[in-house]
Enzyme design. Structure first.
Site, PDB file in Angstrom:
ATOM      1  N   GLU A 152       0.823  -1.218   0.000  1.00 54.09           N
ATOM      2  CA  GLU A 152       0.000   0.000   0.000  1.00 54.09           C
ATOM      3  C   GLU A 152       0.856   1.266   0.000  1.00 54.09           C
ATOM      4  O   GLU A 152       1.761   1.409   0.833  1.00 54.09           O
ATOM      5  CB  GLU A 152      -0.913  -0.005   1.235  1.00 54.09           C
ATOM      6  CG  GLU A 152      -1.870   1.179   1.283  1.00 54.09           C
ATOM      7  CD  GLU A 152      -2.857   1.110   2.447  1.00 54.09           C
ATOM      8  OE1 GLU A 152      -2.513   0.519   3.489  1.00 54.09           O
ATOM      9  OE2 GLU A 152      -3.960   1.669   2.302  1.00 54.09           O
ATOM     10  N   GLU A 158       2.302   9.767   7.472  1.00 54.56           N
ATOM     11  CA  GLU A 158       2.346   8.503   8.227  1.00 54.56           C
ATOM     12  C   GLU A 158       3.665   7.760   8.047  1.00 54.56           C
ATOM     13  O   GLU A 158       4.062   6.990   8.903  1.00 54.56           O
ATOM     14  CB  GLU A 158       1.187   7.585   7.808  1.00 54.56           C
ATOM     15  CG  GLU A 158      -0.166   8.159   8.189  1.00 54.56           C
ATOM     16  CD  GLU A 158      -1.329   7.215   7.908  1.00 54.56           C
ATOM     17  OE1 GLU A 158      -1.165   5.995   8.059  1.00 54.56           O
ATOM     18  OE2 GLU A 158      -2.395   7.717   7.523  1.00 54.56           O
ATOM     19  N   ASP A 185      -5.032   3.622  -1.870  1.00 54.97           N
ATOM     20  CA  ASP A 185      -6.051   4.032  -0.906  1.00 54.97           C
ATOM     21  C   ASP A 185      -6.392   5.475  -1.263  1.00 54.97           C
ATOM     22  O   ASP A 185      -5.516   6.345  -1.280  1.00 54.97           O
ATOM     23  CB  ASP A 185      -5.424   3.898   0.502  1.00 54.97           C
ATOM     24  CG  ASP A 185      -6.323   4.362   1.632  1.00 54.97           C
ATOM     25  OD1 ASP A 185      -7.084   5.327   1.445  1.00 54.97           O
ATOM     26  OD2 ASP A 185      -6.233   3.775   2.730  1.00 54.97           O
ATOM     27  N   HIS A 188      -5.050   8.333   0.924  1.00 54.14           N
ATOM     28  CA  HIS A 188      -3.627   8.646   0.739  1.00 54.14           C
ATOM     29  C   HIS A 188      -3.392   9.272  -0.637  1.00 54.14           C
ATOM     30  O   HIS A 188      -2.596  10.198  -0.782  1.00 54.14           O
ATOM     31  CB  HIS A 188      -2.777   7.377   0.897  1.00 54.14           C
ATOM     32  CG  HIS A 188      -2.914   6.720   2.233  1.00 54.14           C
ATOM     33  ND1 HIS A 188      -2.693   7.387   3.414  1.00 54.14           N
ATOM     34  CD2 HIS A 188      -3.262   5.461   2.591  1.00 54.14           C
ATOM     35  CE1 HIS A 188      -2.904   6.563   4.432  1.00 54.14           C
ATOM     36  NE2 HIS A 188      -3.253   5.384   3.955  1.00 54.14           N
ATOM     37  N   HIS A 211      -8.468   0.765  -1.372  1.00 54.54           N
ATOM     38  CA  HIS A 211      -9.237   1.227  -0.212  1.00 54.54           C
ATOM     39  C   HIS A 211      -9.991   2.485  -0.586  1.00 54.54           C
ATOM     40  O   HIS A 211      -9.408   3.381  -1.213  1.00 54.54           O
ATOM     41  CB  HIS A 211      -8.302   1.575   0.962  1.00 54.54           C
ATOM     42  CG  HIS A 211      -7.891   0.390   1.786  1.00 54.54           C
ATOM     43  ND1 HIS A 211      -6.810   0.425   2.643  1.00 54.54           N
ATOM     44  CD2 HIS A 211      -8.439  -0.842   1.903  1.00 54.54           C
ATOM     45  CE1 HIS A 211      -6.711  -0.754   3.248  1.00 54.54           C
ATOM     46  NE2 HIS A 211      -7.682  -1.536   2.799  1.00 54.54           N
ATOM     47  N   ARG A 217     -11.340  11.235   5.385  1.00 58.72           N
ATOM     48  CA  ARG A 217     -11.381   9.837   5.830  1.00 58.72           C
ATOM     49  C   ARG A 217     -12.760   9.421   6.349  1.00 58.72           C
ATOM     50  O   ARG A 217     -12.887   8.383   6.994  1.00 58.72           O
ATOM     51  CB  ARG A 217     -10.275   9.507   6.840  1.00 58.72           C
ATOM     52  CG  ARG A 217      -9.611   8.197   6.436  1.00 58.72           C
ATOM     53  CD  ARG A 217      -8.355   7.835   7.154  1.00 58.72           C
ATOM     54  NE  ARG A 217      -7.716   6.748   6.404  1.00 58.72           N
ATOM     55  CZ  ARG A 217      -6.585   6.166   6.716  1.00 58.72           C
ATOM     56  NH1 ARG A 217      -5.922   6.527   7.798  1.00 58.72           N
ATOM     57  NH2 ARG A 217      -6.074   5.213   5.958  1.00 58.72           N
ATOM     58  N   GLU A 246     -12.354   1.478   3.870  1.00 56.98           N
ATOM     59  CA  GLU A 246     -11.507   1.637   5.061  1.00 56.98           C
ATOM     60  C   GLU A 246     -11.590   3.102   5.457  1.00 56.98           C
ATOM     61  O   GLU A 246     -10.851   3.942   4.947  1.00 56.98           O
ATOM     62  CB  GLU A 246     -10.057   1.237   4.773  1.00 56.98           C
ATOM     63  CG  GLU A 246      -9.231   1.210   6.052  1.00 56.98           C
ATOM     64  CD  GLU A 246      -7.749   1.272   5.801  1.00 56.98           C
ATOM     65  OE1 GLU A 246      -7.011   0.407   6.293  1.00 56.98           O
ATOM     66  OE2 GLU A 246      -7.309   2.209   5.093  1.00 56.98           O
TER      67      GLU A 246
HETATM   68  C1  LER Z   1      -3.922   1.127   6.163  1.00 54.98           C
HETATM   69  O1  LER Z   1      -4.629   0.526   5.131  1.00 54.98           O
HETATM   70  C2  LER Z   1      -3.800   2.557   5.960  1.00 54.98           C
HETATM   71  O2  LER Z   1      -4.370   3.104   5.058  1.00 54.98           O
HETATM   72  C3  LER Z   1      -2.947   3.292   6.871  1.00 54.98           C
HETATM   73  O3  LER Z   1      -3.202   4.647   6.784  1.00 54.98           O
HETATM   74  C4  LER Z   1      -3.047   2.840   8.291  1.00 54.98           C
HETATM   75  O4  LER Z   1      -3.909   3.618   9.020  1.00 54.98           O
HETATM   76 MN    MN Z   2      -5.569   1.987   3.585  1.00 55.55          MN
END
Ligand code: LER
Ligand code: MN
Length: 271
Positions: A152, A158, A185, A188, A211, A217, A246
């Protein structure tokens, strides 16, 4: 495209997992809402009652799309790039357990936060090498078990390692393995990518898992990401993996799970 929802029995409140509490209850809830699958987030996969999960999945017509491994980082601080070799070995061991359990569940395994961070300035190559070494061991097991790993891309706030789709692709090509795919995702991507569609198209058949969460979020439709554009791009690359929700469990887990499903299904029907 099949729809999955993230579930976790125990997780810190601000973690982006939707349904909380006993796994079996979440499986039944996910099925009742109309999801095709669940994504199980678990700190240590040896805690899972595999037979019970498989039984409920059969009864409810559900699949397990993926095992999320990030709680091993958040709770136990395990990562593939930890400066101490002993901790890196523990991280690999934990991931191997996930892969084995995933093989019983017919699921893929996400490698997200468990790749860790590069903690020493100027030492990128060394830490990247640690991650590559750990991942190579995971890929041996993945091949043996027939389990796909999803790497990912995670935003810069992060981690400082593998933030963009392009960085993820550049890293995974070196393994040249059908058992390793890119995972994007939208939360992100909203921070890191220049253009959602372009990044999805660049990933093409290397994209294995997605995701969905909105810009804040919250669940899709509660922020300002253009999910129609994303779904069209996924259709254009003939993406046939899962879209897993997610996101934060707000205003409530049930409302987030139901609201997202309604919104995504409407978009899928309209393209
Ligand atoms: C996990 O899938 C993710 O997106 C990270 O940001 C963990 O929080
Ligand atoms: Mn994710």
């Amino acid at each position: 495209m099949k729809l999955s929802v993230s579930i976790a029995q125990n997780a810190p409140a601000p973690a982006p997992f939707v349904l909380r509490g006993p796994y079996v209850d979440s499986l039944r809830k996910a099925a009742a809402l109309g999801y095709d699958a669940v994504e199980i987030h678990v700190r240590d996969p040896r805690e899972l009652e595999i037979e019970q999960i498989l039984k409920v999945c059969r009864e409810e017509g559900l699949t397990v799309s993926t095992l999320g491994t990030g709680l091993g980082y958040v709770v136990d601080k395990l990562s593939l790039t930890h400066p101490e070799a002993k901790v890196r070995q523990e991280a690999v061991k934990r991931l191997l357990d996930h892969i084995e359990v995933a093989s019983y569940l017919g699921a893929g395994v996400i490698i997200g936060s468990m790749r860790g961070v590069i903690g020493e300035a100027g030492q990128f190559k060394q830490y990247e090498g640690y991650a590559a070494e750990g991942l190579a061991l995971c890929l041996e097991k993945a091949k043996e078990c027939g389990v796909t790993l999803f790497l990912e891309a995670i935003n810069r706030y992060e981690t400082n390692f593998l933030n963009t789709a392009e960085e993820g692709l550049d890293f995974l090509v070196r393994f040249n393995s059908p058992y390793l795919k890119l995972h994007l995702d939208t939360f992100h991507m909203n921070i890191e990518e220049v253009d959602f569609s372009e990044s999805i198209k660049k990933a093409g058949e290397a994209l294995g898992h997605v995701h969905f969460a909105d810009s804040n979020r919250l669940y899709p439709g509660r922020g300002h990401i253009d999910f129609k554009e994303i779904i069209i791009a996924l259709r254009d690359i003939a993406y046939n993996g899962y879209i897993a929700l997610e996101c934060l469990p707000y205003p409530s887990p049930e409302e987030a799970a139901a609201g997202a499903l309604k919104y995504i299904k409407r978009l899928l029907a309209g393209i």
